[in-house]
Motif scaffolding. Structure first.
Motif, PDB file in Angstrom:
ATOM      1  N   LYS A   1      15.055  -8.027  -7.192  1.00 33.70           N
ATOM      2  CA  LYS A   1      13.662  -7.705  -7.489  1.00 33.70           C
ATOM      3  C   LYS A   1      12.967  -7.152  -6.244  1.00 33.70           C
ATOM      4  CE  LYS A   1       9.426  -9.680  -9.348  1.00 33.70           C
ATOM      5  NZ  LYS A   1       8.781 -10.883  -9.905  1.00 33.70           N
ATOM      6  N   ALA A   2      13.229  -7.763  -5.078  1.00 30.61           N
ATOM      7  CA  ALA A   2      12.621  -7.291  -3.836  1.00 30.61           C
ATOM      8  C   ALA A   2      13.065  -5.868  -3.518  1.00 30.61           C
ATOM      9  CB  ALA A   2      12.980  -8.232  -2.686  1.00 30.61           C
ATOM     10  N   ALA A   3      14.335  -5.562  -3.719  1.00 31.86           N
ATOM     11  CA  ALA A   3      14.839  -4.209  -3.456  1.00 31.86           C
ATOM     12  C   ALA A   3      14.191  -3.207  -4.395  1.00 31.86           C
ATOM     13  CB  ALA A   3      16.359  -4.184  -3.607  1.00 31.86           C
ATOM     14  N   ARG A   4      14.037  -3.595  -5.660  1.00 31.08           N
ATOM     15  CA  ARG A   4      13.401  -2.696  -6.637  1.00 31.08           C
ATOM     16  C   ARG A   4      11.947  -2.440  -6.265  1.00 31.08           C
ATOM     17  NH1 ARG A   4      10.479  -4.157 -10.907  1.00 31.08           N
ATOM     18  NH2 ARG A   4      11.287  -6.272 -10.849  1.00 31.08           N
ATOM     19  N   LEU A   5      11.230  -3.476  -5.839  1.00 34.32           N
ATOM     20  CA  LEU A   5       9.831  -3.308  -5.476  1.00 34.32           C
ATOM     21  C   LEU A   5       9.670  -2.454  -4.214  1.00 34.32           C
ATOM     22  CD1 LEU A   5       8.484  -6.884  -6.212  1.00 34.32           C
ATOM     23  CD2 LEU A   5       8.044  -4.800  -7.502  1.00 34.32           C
ATOM     24  N   LYS A   6      10.574  -2.631  -3.244  1.00 35.49           N
ATOM     25  CA  LYS A   6      10.530  -1.802  -2.030  1.00 35.49           C
ATOM     26  C   LYS A   6      10.773  -0.333  -2.370  1.00 35.49           C
ATOM     27  CE  LYS A   6      11.935  -5.297   1.304  1.00 35.49           C
ATOM     28  NZ  LYS A   6      12.978  -5.731   2.237  1.00 35.49           N
ATOM     29  N   LYS A   7      11.703  -0.093  -3.292  1.00 30.78           N
ATOM     30  CA  LYS A   7      12.000   1.281  -3.705  1.00 30.78           C
ATOM     31  C   LYS A   7      10.783   1.900  -4.387  1.00 30.78           C
ATOM     32  CE  LYS A   7      15.236   3.863  -6.575  1.00 30.78           C
ATOM     33  NZ  LYS A   7      16.362   3.763  -7.518  1.00 30.78           N
ATOM     34  N   ASN A   8      10.126   1.139  -5.265  1.00 30.60           N
ATOM     35  CA  ASN A   8       8.931   1.637  -5.940  1.00 30.60           C
ATOM     36  C   ASN A   8       7.809   1.912  -4.948  1.00 30.60           C
ATOM     37  OD1 ASN A   8      10.118   1.532  -8.428  1.00 30.60           O
ATOM     38  ND2 ASN A   8       9.161  -0.377  -9.048  1.00 30.60           N
ATOM     39  N   LEU A   9       7.645   1.046  -3.971  1.00 30.13           N
ATOM     40  CA  LEU A   9       6.605   1.227  -2.964  1.00 30.13           C
ATOM     41  C   LEU A   9       6.864   2.477  -2.133  1.00 30.13           C
ATOM     42  CD1 LEU A   9       4.058   0.128  -1.619  1.00 30.13           C
ATOM     43  CD2 LEU A   9       5.541  -1.237  -0.147  1.00 30.13           C
ATOM     44  N   ALA A  10       8.113   2.686  -1.739  1.00 26.91           N
ATOM     45  CA  ALA A  10       8.456   3.881  -0.961  1.00 26.91           C
ATOM     46  C   ALA A  10       8.201   5.145  -1.769  1.00 26.91           C
ATOM     47  CB  ALA A  10       9.917   3.811  -0.519  1.00 26.91           C
ATOM     48  N   LYS A  11       8.526   5.110  -3.046  1.00 23.82           N
ATOM     49  CA  LYS A  11       8.299   6.267  -3.907  1.00 23.82           C
ATOM     50  C   LYS A  11       6.799   6.537  -4.041  1.00 23.82           C
ATOM     51  CE  LYS A  11      10.708   6.387  -7.675  1.00 23.82           C
ATOM     52  NZ  LYS A  11      11.154   6.166  -9.075  1.00 23.82           N
ATOM     53  N   ARG A  12       6.018   5.479  -4.226  1.00 25.35           N
ATOM     54  CA  ARG A  12       4.575   5.629  -4.370  1.00 25.35           C
ATOM     55  C   ARG A  12       3.946   6.169  -3.080  1.00 25.35           C
ATOM     56  NH1 ARG A  12       2.521   0.588  -6.784  1.00 25.35           N
ATOM     57  NH2 ARG A  12       3.631   1.534  -8.503  1.00 25.35           N
ATOM     58  N   ASP A  13       4.417   5.672  -1.933  1.00 23.40           N
ATOM     59  CA  ASP A  13       3.911   6.166  -0.655  1.00 23.40           C
ATOM     60  C   ASP A  13       4.236   7.644  -0.461  1.00 23.40           C
ATOM     61  OD1 ASP A  13       2.800   3.740   0.004  1.00 23.40           O
ATOM     62  OD2 ASP A  13       4.448   3.125   1.328  1.00 23.40           O
TER      63      ASP A  13
ATOM     64  N   GLY B   1      -1.769  13.864  -0.251  1.00 20.89           N
ATOM     65  CA  GLY B   1      -2.764  13.804   0.818  1.00 20.89           C
ATOM     66  C   GLY B   1      -3.837  12.767   0.580  1.00 20.89           C
ATOM     67  N   LYS B   2      -3.506  11.706  -0.124  1.00 21.14           N
ATOM     68  CA  LYS B   2      -4.505  10.707  -0.466  1.00 21.14           C
ATOM     69  C   LYS B   2      -4.237   9.357   0.185  1.00 21.14           C
ATOM     70  CE  LYS B   2      -5.692  12.709  -4.885  1.00 21.14           C
ATOM     71  NZ  LYS B   2      -5.910  12.482  -6.295  1.00 21.14           N
ATOM     72  N   THR B   3      -3.505   9.315   1.271  1.00 19.12           N
ATOM     73  CA  THR B   3      -3.193   8.022   1.875  1.00 19.12           C
ATOM     74  C   THR B   3      -4.438   7.383   2.464  1.00 19.12           C
ATOM     75  OG1 THR B   3      -2.524   9.125   3.894  1.00 19.12           O
ATOM     76  CG2 THR B   3      -0.786   8.510   2.352  1.00 19.12           C
ATOM     77  N   SER B   4      -5.250   8.146   3.129  1.00 21.58           N
ATOM     78  CA  SER B   4      -6.443   7.555   3.735  1.00 21.58           C
ATOM     79  C   SER B   4      -7.478   7.177   2.667  1.00 21.58           C
ATOM     80  CB  SER B   4      -7.065   8.505   4.751  1.00 21.58           C
ATOM     81  OG  SER B   4      -7.441   9.713   4.114  1.00 21.58           O
ATOM     82  N   ALA B   5      -7.525   7.910   1.605  1.00 23.50           N
ATOM     83  CA  ALA B   5      -8.494   7.610   0.547  1.00 23.50           C
ATOM     84  C   ALA B   5      -8.139   6.328  -0.175  1.00 23.50           C
ATOM     85  CB  ALA B   5      -8.542   8.764  -0.449  1.00 23.50           C
ATOM     86  N   SER B   6      -6.854   6.007  -0.288  1.00 24.94           N
ATOM     87  CA  SER B   6      -6.458   4.798  -1.002  1.00 24.94           C
ATOM     88  C   SER B   6      -6.794   3.547  -0.222  1.00 24.94           C
ATOM     89  CB  SER B   6      -4.968   4.832  -1.333  1.00 24.94           C
ATOM     90  OG  SER B   6      -4.206   4.772  -0.155  1.00 24.94           O
ATOM     91  N   TRP B   7      -6.895   3.622   1.100  1.00 24.52           N
ATOM     92  CA  TRP B   7      -7.202   2.449   1.912  1.00 24.52           C
ATOM     93  C   TRP B   7      -8.696   2.300   2.144  1.00 24.52           C
ATOM     94  CZ3 TRP B   7      -3.704  -1.129   2.459  1.00 24.52           C
ATOM     95  CH2 TRP B   7      -2.364  -0.778   2.355  1.00 24.52           C
TER      96      TRP B   7
END
Length: 56
Positions: A29-41, A48-54
């Protein structure tokens, strides 16, 4: 055609404890969540919305 084995004569597979099942499931589950997070990032960087999301 093969026949099914007689369940009275074959040894039953021992059940795994709930703790063992959970310990095997969590790393997957942790590996799957890390993969999803990397894809989302990667998508956010591409858009170009990284600063807007934070800065909600």
């Amino acid at each position: 055609m093969t026949t099914l084995p007689d369940r009275r004569t074959i040894a039953a597979r021992p059940k795994r404890s709930a703790e063992t099942v959970e310990l095997e499931r969590l790393p997957k589950k942790a590996a799957r969540l890390k993969k999803n997070l990397a894809k989302r990032d990667a998508v956010l960087v591409a858009m170009g919305k990284t600063s807007a999301s934070w800065n909600c």
